[in-house]
Design a protein around this motif. Structure first.
Motif, mmCIF file in Angstrom:
data_model
loop_
_atom_site.group_PDB
_atom_site.id
_atom_site.type_symbol
_atom_site.label_atom_id
_atom_site.label_comp_id
_atom_site.label_asym_id
_atom_site.label_seq_id
_atom_site.Cartn_x
_atom_site.Cartn_y
_atom_site.Cartn_z
ATOM 1 N N LEU C 279 0.802 -1.235 0.000
ATOM 2 C CA LEU C 279 0.000 0.000 0.000
ATOM 3 C C LEU C 279 0.831 1.280 0.000
ATOM 4 O O LEU C 279 0.310 2.343 -0.334
ATOM 5 N N TRP C 280 2.109 1.212 0.394
ATOM 6 C CA TRP C 280 2.891 2.449 0.521
ATOM 7 C C TRP C 280 2.866 3.289 -0.758
ATOM 8 O O TRP C 280 2.921 4.515 -0.693
ATOM 9 N N SER C 281 2.722 2.633 -1.893
ATOM 10 C CA SER C 281 2.797 3.356 -3.171
ATOM 11 C C SER C 281 1.431 3.512 -3.827
ATOM 12 O O SER C 281 1.348 3.885 -4.991
ATOM 13 N N ASN C 283 -1.178 5.494 -2.938
ATOM 14 C CA ASN C 283 -1.840 6.802 -2.821
ATOM 15 C C ASN C 283 -3.232 6.694 -2.186
ATOM 16 O O ASN C 283 -4.185 7.329 -2.625
ATOM 17 N N ILE C 284 -3.328 5.886 -1.160
ATOM 18 C CA ILE C 284 -4.621 5.733 -0.492
ATOM 19 C C ILE C 284 -4.628 6.477 0.840
ATOM 20 O O ILE C 284 -3.586 6.887 1.358
ATOM 21 N N SER C 285 -5.827 6.657 1.365
ATOM 22 C CA SER C 285 -6.004 7.138 2.736
ATOM 23 C C SER C 285 -6.791 6.094 3.505
ATOM 24 O O SER C 285 -7.713 5.485 2.959
ATOM 25 N N ILE C 286 -6.426 5.934 4.763
ATOM 26 C CA ILE C 286 -7.226 5.131 5.693
ATOM 27 C C ILE C 286 -7.715 6.107 6.743
ATOM 28 O O ILE C 286 -6.910 6.828 7.341
ATOM 29 N N ASN D 264 2.636 8.693 5.438
ATOM 30 C CA ASN D 264 3.749 7.781 5.187
ATOM 31 C C ASN D 264 4.539 8.208 3.959
ATOM 32 O O ASN D 264 3.967 8.451 2.899
ATOM 33 N N VAL D 267 9.444 3.736 2.157
ATOM 34 C CA VAL D 267 9.175 2.564 1.328
ATOM 35 C C VAL D 267 9.235 1.338 2.233
ATOM 36 O O VAL D 267 10.274 1.053 2.819
ATOM 37 N N ILE D 286 -4.460 7.978 7.770
ATOM 38 C CA ILE D 286 -3.150 7.439 7.408
ATOM 39 C C ILE D 286 -3.076 7.536 5.899
ATOM 40 O O ILE D 286 -3.978 7.061 5.208
ATOM 41 N N THR D 287 -2.031 8.191 5.391
ATOM 42 C CA THR D 287 -1.956 8.346 3.941
ATOM 43 C C THR D 287 -0.698 7.683 3.405
ATOM 44 O O THR D 287 0.338 7.653 4.062
ATOM 45 N N THR D 288 -0.830 7.146 2.201
ATOM 46 C CA THR D 288 0.325 6.592 1.493
ATOM 47 C C THR D 288 0.405 7.275 0.140
ATOM 48 O O THR D 288 -0.584 7.772 -0.373
ATOM 49 N N ARG D 289 1.592 7.288 -0.431
ATOM 50 C CA ARG D 289 1.722 7.958 -1.735
ATOM 51 C C ARG D 289 3.077 7.661 -2.348
ATOM 52 O O ARG D 289 4.102 7.757 -1.683
ATOM 53 N N LEU D 290 3.029 7.291 -3.599
ATOM 54 C CA LEU D 290 4.223 7.350 -4.421
ATOM 55 C C LEU D 290 4.191 8.748 -5.015
ATOM 56 O O LEU D 290 3.148 9.196 -5.487
#
Lengths: 345, 345, 345, 345
Positions: C279-281, C283-286, D264, D267, D286-290
């Motif tokens: 999930l790190w890549s 681009n989601i939000s929880i 976040n 990687v 909690i956000t993730t993003r490339l």
């Protein structure tokens, strides 16, 4: 090919023109299947638009089939059915990157204005990859013609800018095609009230069928009073101006609630008065916008999932050979009750 | 107690008045420590504000010490040092719930306007729990006086409404106290350009010291031209109007870029012209706002963490007994170079 | 008065209790008219909530009539009909100012948890001015009971946090009362797809009646596969978790599209695994949220304007004297098909 | 030409390779001027990235000069100096239209990963019109190398996703290059506190020079305690994870305040535990993003207007012929104190 041409102030003609050709790597040539007429086309014929020179083929809406594409086009191929956006967008310039396709540095509203348009057998569309949309299998192409301009215009300039939201109150001043497009798309957001204002009782009757919760005929000059009463004295959260004259812009100023938005959709030919002596402290926004058509992919999804039926805007049908009759019908909307007309190849 | 009173058009006096008393359970009586004068106070003295009747004690800014509180007040006790917001907010009505304290159904800007104000030894503040702010230990109370009105006004009406953002271009038309407050707070967001426009070279010099990247004296009527040149012909992303007259509002219309915001801060006494014939297609917003002071807690944090030094706005200091002199100094800003004055009890 | 009391793990009783009294100036005493049971009440009875001590009167939902108010209450008077919010909000603290009533420094979810609740003849409600809502004349009070908790919970934690929007795709995992509340309120925003997932075919049948576009029984462990297929391999824009266990949280991780939101509504008792290595890549939000009930005024408007009918959630009705039977019915939902029950005084 | 090649797990070599050629109409060939090494390049060398096959020329950062362009490229010409974005974006697909270039259907992070990269004399860049940026006259090209990846990564994934705002509190866990990039760009928004956490005292010393308000060495396992104390027990509004392991992700969960964001950046190679039993009610995201590099034009403006000096991240310089030494230096950062290295053609 046959093409509908703006000849000069008040004059138009169906002329024979050469089929357009690819001029730049991003161009496509599209064989027109269906097109329509916009209120702006009538403005051009009256000579109101300095950007549109005599000799221009009009039209900036429609669906068609790709005839050929330039060397740089990667998304479309000959034979693909496409929706033509009224706005040409390069997808590369600073404005396009920000989603403001209307101000594309090499595009914007140029079709049927600065370059030849869609009321013809073929049209050349620049920036094809980012200005055409593939038509999903089984889609109702009549509905999609409404997505070239009228629906995104009502939606982006009126509904999105107006921040229409669940439980909110909305007034739409002007119940012509673009006001009705705002009415249809406002319902995506479940406002509690949508009050339509117009001078024409027929159009107000249409508005009620299309979902208006109340209608007000503004003939007697008391529309502001009535809207204030209908909103318990507070005014509306969104006042959508869909006419483009001083009187309707004034009405919107009179009915917008503190904290509300006056979302302008109408094309104005004159300056207006703004009552800052009263509005400076009212925490309002006034927004203007030339449609960006950035919402087209989303509107396509709402049409495909039957959240909206844009064919309700279509009142008349013609062949391209009857386009002069189509213009006459559209221009006499008060008598013909025309909203949008479909013109088939 | 001593109080500065608006006696009638063009007339004021320091009068002896009874100390105010608790009238409602949410009231507090505050012993004033420091107050200041606002441009609006000058408007009242000229008779421009119908809401403020002769006999009114003026002033809507300041810090003080709680003297007593009503039965419903839970956040403050006698002896607490407090910042007085210019806006009284009940925290309960629909507008307050939405953060629009300026339109509180039983508050808003009433201090020194519809009820007696802070230019006195004591003041009664309604809705104390939600209209006063505790002063952090060790805070600079001069700085906090700037948080009653001038800083949140420049910030909320100008900077927040103007959507100032990193790398953006800003013009602030009007380099008086509120324009300078906008200039100081705009820098929270690291815009690339902040162009200050004024007629007074002294104020422009102050603006340069306060962080303006460019200044323009608009005396020669060519300010729009200059701003366009400074922005490479594009115009500014945010045009902040901090004067309140037709000419400056017009200038802002002339320099706002497509997609930009014209954020009005100035108090207008007259209607203005709005050039919708040009602006309808420019994708701009025009915003108006009476300060809500909803940003006060955040501004307190920026002052406490030294991200901003609002005392830079303070040019003169007086005792309450010298308040007539303070008004004279503030009213003759062109000569005295006054920005904000501090009046101590 | 009669009251339903949590006696200890697995034990409850209807007891005689003294009528509550005003304890603080902001309190109101409300005579209950209707209340209901929440899934959280069942958790308390199982001993899952450390914050709720034995001896507590349960219940945090309902409508009633003001019996008396404290000295600081200004919005309500004896005899007023009111909706009781499950969240008590002081309206003054930093969290309340930011609209995060759930974390009010002297409130939050305390009713029927840290203080006695609404499953009784009377209840004391702290912070009455900002925790009760006037009932509009002619309103359906059954519908309003659904606005105490279940509807704002589904809406705020699921729909708002999930950024449900026109044309978007939504999956709601869990078709119990709160999942169905999310389903009803998601339709305010006209998403193209709402896929409901549950283990219980009856609840899925209800979901289809309530507007689900597709339903998936997850019994066979293939729900993720099915949802991916239904979304053309992309996953959903919003995955709403309305159960609160590891398996359903995992399912949501598996079906959320790049750029989408996993909006958690369920109350979790255990930690879960989060697949950051994938999930790190993405681009989601929880998002997580205890309902703030900040949307109550807006939900009231949607009910009054008939944009939503929350009474569709009501399956059973009891008298307060039958409350043990009401609990038994609600606790055996698989057999009784209970969703929400109404308990009348 | 000379190129730095990933040969297999733990093995690299400088090899002679043919100069790349135009393969698609949107391609450009760029003669490299300067490049750098990213932490991800080290991961590739360890064999951690399945997408990157042995034989690949590494590198996804740098500035160069256009050598030649494909038939569809309209924005660039031979001889233009350009900044190369680490993300290739077609500008046409659904994800690119939404600004999510990282998930471009024919692009994303492919350079030096799925196709040959920039650590060579020449590189082929697909989608040149929308993946390269013109270098303004007089720009510091060292600074711009930091805009290929490190600065937009820290800014978009950390600062923008973390909603850093004036007066807010921020913790950045990890004071390596990307954590420091977040630190530099967080200051665009004037937060009150930026607490940097790391195990390396040198890096914390750098962080203080770069603007951290406090630093915490987490060696003793008490970092959460310290951060809570530094924030008055509330936790931080934004917890930015810039490492990518379970322990630092856990720390961020422990210090994020109710209503805050865990953004976040790191990687991750492994799943982590998420304490939903505590967080479900904390109203966090909690956000993730490339990185999308959608902020590149804006970052360019902040560099040109001197709001930020990215060259502060540069610690070492090498020639392309010394690239093995550059890698050795960068890989031993604890000893060499390397942050970013510049490799010149």
């Amino acid at each position: 090919m046959k093409a509908f041409v703006y000849v000069g102030i008040g004059k138009s003609a169906v002329e024979d023109r050469p089929k357009p050709e690819i001029q730049a790597p991003g161009d496509a040539i599209v064989k027109m299947v269906k097109t329509t007429i916009c209120g702006t086309d009538l403005h051009i014929l009256k000579g109101d638009l300095a950007t549109c020179a005599p000799g221009r083929i009009l039209g900036h809406e429609g669906v068609g089939v790709i005839d050929s594409v330039g060397a740089g086009v990667t998304s479309f191929h000959s034979g693909d059915r496409v929706l033509i956006s009224c706005i040409s967008s390069c997808g590369k310039c600073d404005y396009c990157r920000r989603g403001m396709y209307s101000h594309c540095s090499t595009g914007g509203w140029i079709l049927g204005n600065e370059i030849d348009g869609t009321q013809a057998e073929f049209v050349r569309t620049p920036h094809a990859d980012t200005s055409l949309y593939p038509i999903p299998a089984g889609a109702d192409e009549d509905a999609l013609v409404m997505l070239s301009d009228i629906l995104p215009t009502g939606f982006e300039c009126g509904v999105l800018n107006g921040k229409v939201s669940p439980g909110s109150s909305v007034a739409i001043v002007g119940s012509g095609p673009v006001g009705l497009a705002a009415l249809l798309t406002a319902q995506f957001y479940s406002p509690a009230q949508i009050i339509m204002v117009d001078l024409d009782d027929n159009r107000l009757a249409v508005a009620r069928k299309f979902g208006a919760t109340e209608t007000v005929n503004s003939k007697d000059g008391k529309a502001a009073e009535v809207v204030m009463r209908l909103t318990g004295g507070r005014g509306v959260d969104a006042a959508i101006e869909a006419v483009g004259v001083a009187a309707t812009f004034q009405l919107c100023q009179d009915i917008v609630a503190p904290g509300g938005v006056l979302a302008n959709v109408g094309v104005h030919g004159q300056k207006v008065e703004l009552h800052m002596e009263r509005l400076w402290s009212q925490n309002i926004s006034i927004t203007t916008r030339l449609v960006d058509t950035v919402s087209t992919p989303m509107l396509l999804k709402t049409v495909q999932s039957k959240k909206i039926d844009p064919t309700r805007l279509i009142t008349h049908r013609f062949k391209l050979s009857q386009i002069q009759e189509a213009y006459a019908t559209f221009a006499s909307a008060a008598e013909t009750k025309a909203l949008k007309v479909i013109i088939e190849a």
